[in-house]
Design a protein around this motif. Structure first.
Motif, PDB file in Angstrom:
ATOM      1  N   ALA A 172      -1.060  54.798 -50.015  1.00  0.00           N
ATOM      2  CA  ALA A 172       0.066  53.902 -50.286  1.00  0.00           C
ATOM      3  C   ALA A 172       1.306  54.678 -50.719  1.00  0.00           C
ATOM      4  O   ALA A 172       2.433  54.167 -50.618  1.00  0.00           O
ATOM      5  N   HIS A 173       1.107  55.917 -51.175  1.00  0.00           N
ATOM      6  CA  HIS A 173       2.233  56.730 -51.650  1.00  0.00           C
ATOM      7  C   HIS A 173       2.640  57.817 -50.650  1.00  0.00           C
ATOM      8  O   HIS A 173       3.549  58.600 -50.940  1.00  0.00           O
ATOM      9  N   PHE A 174       1.990  57.874 -49.509  1.00  0.00           N
ATOM     10  CA  PHE A 174       2.352  58.880 -48.517  1.00  0.00           C
ATOM     11  C   PHE A 174       3.702  58.535 -47.887  1.00  0.00           C
ATOM     12  O   PHE A 174       3.988  57.358 -47.631  1.00  0.00           O
ATOM     13  N   ILE A 175       4.486  59.555 -47.620  1.00  0.00           N
ATOM     14  CA  ILE A 175       5.760  59.357 -46.929  1.00  0.00           C
ATOM     15  C   ILE A 175       5.465  59.014 -45.473  1.00  0.00           C
ATOM     16  O   ILE A 175       4.695  59.715 -44.806  1.00  0.00           O
ATOM     17  N   ASP A 176       6.033  57.936 -44.988  1.00  0.00           N
ATOM     18  CA  ASP A 176       5.829  57.475 -43.611  1.00  0.00           C
ATOM     19  C   ASP A 176       4.351  57.238 -43.294  1.00  0.00           C
ATOM     20  O   ASP A 176       3.950  57.210 -42.123  1.00  0.00           O
ATOM     21  N   GLY A 177       3.549  57.102 -44.312  1.00  0.00           N
ATOM     22  CA  GLY A 177       2.148  56.767 -44.111  1.00  0.00           C
ATOM     23  C   GLY A 177       1.215  57.929 -43.854  1.00  0.00           C
ATOM     24  O   GLY A 177      -0.007  57.733 -43.814  1.00  0.00           O
ATOM     25  N   TYR A 178       1.748  59.167 -43.704  1.00  0.00           N
ATOM     26  CA  TYR A 178       0.859  60.293 -43.383  1.00  0.00           C
ATOM     27  C   TYR A 178       1.289  61.628 -43.991  1.00  0.00           C
ATOM     28  O   TYR A 178       0.585  62.625 -43.849  1.00  0.00           O
ATOM     29  N   LYS A 179       2.416  61.674 -44.669  1.00  0.00           N
ATOM     30  CA  LYS A 179       2.901  62.921 -45.267  1.00  0.00           C
ATOM     31  C   LYS A 179       2.559  62.934 -46.756  1.00  0.00           C
ATOM     32  O   LYS A 179       3.104  62.160 -47.536  1.00  0.00           O
ATOM     33  N   MET A 180       1.633  63.821 -47.140  1.00  0.00           N
ATOM     34  CA  MET A 180       1.219  63.916 -48.538  1.00  0.00           C
ATOM     35  C   MET A 180       2.249  64.703 -49.349  1.00  0.00           C
ATOM     36  O   MET A 180       2.746  65.723 -48.892  1.00  0.00           O
ATOM     37  N   ASN A 181       2.526  64.228 -50.554  1.00  0.00           N
ATOM     38  CA  ASN A 181       3.511  64.848 -51.440  1.00  0.00           C
ATOM     39  C   ASN A 181       2.798  65.342 -52.700  1.00  0.00           C
ATOM     40  O   ASN A 181       2.218  64.545 -53.437  1.00  0.00           O
ATOM     41  N   PHE A 182       2.820  66.647 -52.932  1.00  0.00           N
ATOM     42  CA  PHE A 182       2.133  67.224 -54.085  1.00  0.00           C
ATOM     43  C   PHE A 182       2.540  66.554 -55.386  1.00  0.00           C
ATOM     44  O   PHE A 182       1.689  66.139 -56.186  1.00  0.00           O
ATOM     45  N   PHE A 183       3.833  66.442 -55.638  1.00  0.00           N
ATOM     46  CA  PHE A 183       4.318  65.992 -56.932  1.00  0.00           C
ATOM     47  C   PHE A 183       4.040  64.514 -57.188  1.00  0.00           C
ATOM     48  O   PHE A 183       4.160  64.052 -58.325  1.00  0.00           O
ATOM     49  N   TYR A 186      -0.140  65.317 -58.374  1.00  0.00           N
ATOM     50  CA  TYR A 186      -0.672  66.392 -59.210  1.00  0.00           C
ATOM     51  C   TYR A 186       0.401  66.972 -60.129  1.00  0.00           C
ATOM     52  O   TYR A 186       1.575  67.024 -59.763  1.00  0.00           O
ATOM     53  N   PRO A 187      -0.007  67.465 -61.303  1.00  0.00           N
ATOM     54  CA  PRO A 187       0.924  68.193 -62.173  1.00  0.00           C
ATOM     55  C   PRO A 187       1.031  69.634 -61.698  1.00  0.00           C
ATOM     56  O   PRO A 187       0.133  70.152 -61.028  1.00  0.00           O
ATOM     57  N   ILE A 188       2.114  70.286 -62.055  1.00  0.00           N
ATOM     58  CA  ILE A 188       2.340  71.651 -61.606  1.00  0.00           C
ATOM     59  C   ILE A 188       1.268  72.599 -62.134  1.00  0.00           C
ATOM     60  O   ILE A 188       0.968  73.640 -61.509  1.00  0.00           O
ATOM     61  N   LYS A 189       0.627  72.254 -63.257  1.00  0.00           N
ATOM     62  CA  LYS A 189      -0.408  73.130 -63.803  1.00  0.00           C
ATOM     63  C   LYS A 189      -1.658  73.171 -62.926  1.00  0.00           C
ATOM     64  O   LYS A 189      -2.574  73.940 -63.206  1.00  0.00           O
ATOM     65  N   LEU A 202      10.084  78.244 -58.229  1.00  0.00           N
ATOM     66  CA  LEU A 202       9.813  78.617 -56.845  1.00  0.00           C
ATOM     67  C   LEU A 202       9.054  77.507 -56.125  1.00  0.00           C
ATOM     68  O   LEU A 202       9.405  77.114 -55.002  1.00  0.00           O
ATOM     69  N   LEU A 203       8.016  76.991 -56.752  1.00  0.00           N
ATOM     70  CA  LEU A 203       7.198  75.952 -56.128  1.00  0.00           C
ATOM     71  C   LEU A 203       7.998  74.670 -55.915  1.00  0.00           C
ATOM     72  O   LEU A 203       7.832  73.989 -54.888  1.00  0.00           O
ATOM     73  N   LYS A 204       8.844  74.333 -56.839  1.00  0.00           N
ATOM     74  CA  LYS A 204       9.670  73.128 -56.675  1.00  0.00           C
ATOM     75  C   LYS A 204      10.617  73.257 -55.489  1.00  0.00           C
ATOM     76  O   LYS A 204      10.953  72.274 -54.833  1.00  0.00           O
ATOM     77  N   ARG A 205      11.048  74.495 -55.202  1.00  0.00           N
ATOM     78  CA  ARG A 205      11.905  74.723 -54.037  1.00  0.00           C
ATOM     79  C   ARG A 205      11.118  74.769 -52.738  1.00  0.00           C
ATOM     80  O   ARG A 205      11.599  74.326 -51.696  1.00  0.00           O
ATOM     81  N   LYS A 206       9.906  75.313 -52.795  1.00  0.00           N
ATOM     82  CA  LYS A 206       9.199  75.686 -51.572  1.00  0.00           C
ATOM     83  C   LYS A 206       8.156  74.687 -51.077  1.00  0.00           C
ATOM     84  O   LYS A 206       7.884  74.620 -49.874  1.00  0.00           O
ATOM     85  N   LEU A 207       7.509  73.965 -51.995  1.00  0.00           N
ATOM     86  CA  LEU A 207       6.438  73.068 -51.553  1.00  0.00           C
ATOM     87  C   LEU A 207       6.994  71.980 -50.637  1.00  0.00           C
ATOM     88  O   LEU A 207       8.049  71.402 -50.901  1.00  0.00           O
ATOM     89  N   THR A 208       6.278  71.707 -49.568  1.00  0.00           N
ATOM     90  CA  THR A 208       6.684  70.682 -48.604  1.00  0.00           C
ATOM     91  C   THR A 208       5.615  69.596 -48.547  1.00  0.00           C
ATOM     92  O   THR A 208       4.577  69.683 -49.201  1.00  0.00           O
ATOM     93  N   TRP A 209       5.870  68.593 -47.736  1.00  0.00           N
ATOM     94  CA  TRP A 209       4.808  67.613 -47.485  1.00  0.00           C
ATOM     95  C   TRP A 209       3.694  68.258 -46.679  1.00  0.00           C
ATOM     96  O   TRP A 209       3.808  69.407 -46.238  1.00  0.00           O
TER      97      TRP A 209
END
Length: 284
Positions: A172-183, A186-189, A202-209
């Motif tokens: 229900a929280h996936f972008i467009d129904g299939y793109k998983m978003n780390f944030f 999950y917490p950054i830890k 770095l991770l906030k800049r680099k992580l993608t769906w």
């Protein structure tokens, strides 16, 4: 004892825990005294496969260290991730990622490959080993999921063919129904310590769906997957949030497997690249 010397001693101690004295030969401060041994060491070919939400960029520091030791290192980025995030589609799945890595290995004429996967990259490397057979000399799961014939995907369908409730709730929280978003989940830890400001930025800049299909499509064991080859499991012992468990390493404790405890957080390739590079160099 000044800070530089203290750092050197601490780093040597950590390396000795995971790979023994041979790993120390790669360190700059002992290289000049050990030049003949370093020159005599066999150059290896590594293919490093990133986990969910990452890209080939995550291996840069480790790859630099392995290159400096004379090894060949390939760090492919899977479709829909990293610099290839724009290529994601609803049908991007595990097969896509397996083909991505296989294509790089074949195009580069890589042989006797030490294939290493991080996190759910364990699914991808299993599929690559199944497809490329003898090109893969050694397969290593770096704090990664080891799929089995009984559990060939991380997300398994119920007996009636439906998806488990936890997965449907997450969808229900996936972008467009299939793109998983780390944030979103999950917490950054989960990846690095909470006080590691530089790597968090770095991770906030680099992580993608990440394409959900890479978690749900069963990996092929048509040709044995990781079976019948040299296998290693590398566990990160400093991971404090949701550390890996039997659900991840599965058969990694069984006879025939090499087990290595490495003193890093889950993303040790960022937090402790010297330690991780030494660990990888000890394989094969």
């Amino acid at each position: 004892m000044n800070d530089q010397v203290k750092h050197s001693v601490t780093r040597r101690a950590a390396l000795t825990q995971i790979a023994g004295p041979a790993a120390l030969l790669a360190l700059p401060q002992v290289a000049s005294a050990s030049a003949p041994a370093i020159q005599a060491a066999k150059a290896k070919t590594f293919v490093l496969v990133h986990g969910t939400w990452h890209g080939g960029w995550v291996w840069r520091q480790v790859a630099d260290r392995l290159h400096a030791q004379g090894h060949r290192v390939l760090t492919p980025t899977a479709t829909g991730c990293g610099e290839r995030a724009h290529l994601i589609r609803p049908d991007t799945n595990l097969t896509t990622h397996v083909q991505d890595v296989c294509a790089v290995i074949e195009a580069e004429d890589a042989e006797d490959v030490i294939l290493i996967g991080h996190s759910f990259g364990g699914l991808t490397i299993t599929g690559v080993a199944d497809r490329l057979g003898k090109r893969i000399a050694h397969i290593a799961f770096y704090d990664a999921f080891i799929p089995t014939r009984a559990r060939p995907a991380w997300v398994m369908q119920e007996a009636d063919g439906s998806w488990p409730k936890w997965w449907k709730d997450r969808q229900a929280h996936f972008i467009d129904g299939y793109k998983m978003n780390f944030f979103e989940h999950y917490p950054i830890k989960m990846l690095v310590p909470e006080d590691d400001a530089a790597n968090i930025a770095l991770l906030k800049r680099k992580l993608t769906w990440h394409p959900a299909g890479q978690w749900t499509e069963p990996v092929s064991f048509a040709n044995g997957g990781w079976e019948d080859r040299q296998c290693t499991y590398i566990r990160t012992t400093l991971q404090t949030f949701a550390p890996s468990s039997q659900a991840m390493w599965g058969p990694g404790r069984e006879a025939g497997w090499r087990w290595i405890d490495v003193p890093t957080a889950r993303n040790g390739m960022l937090t402790h690249p010297d330690v991780v590079a030494a660990c990888f160099a000890s394989l094969g």
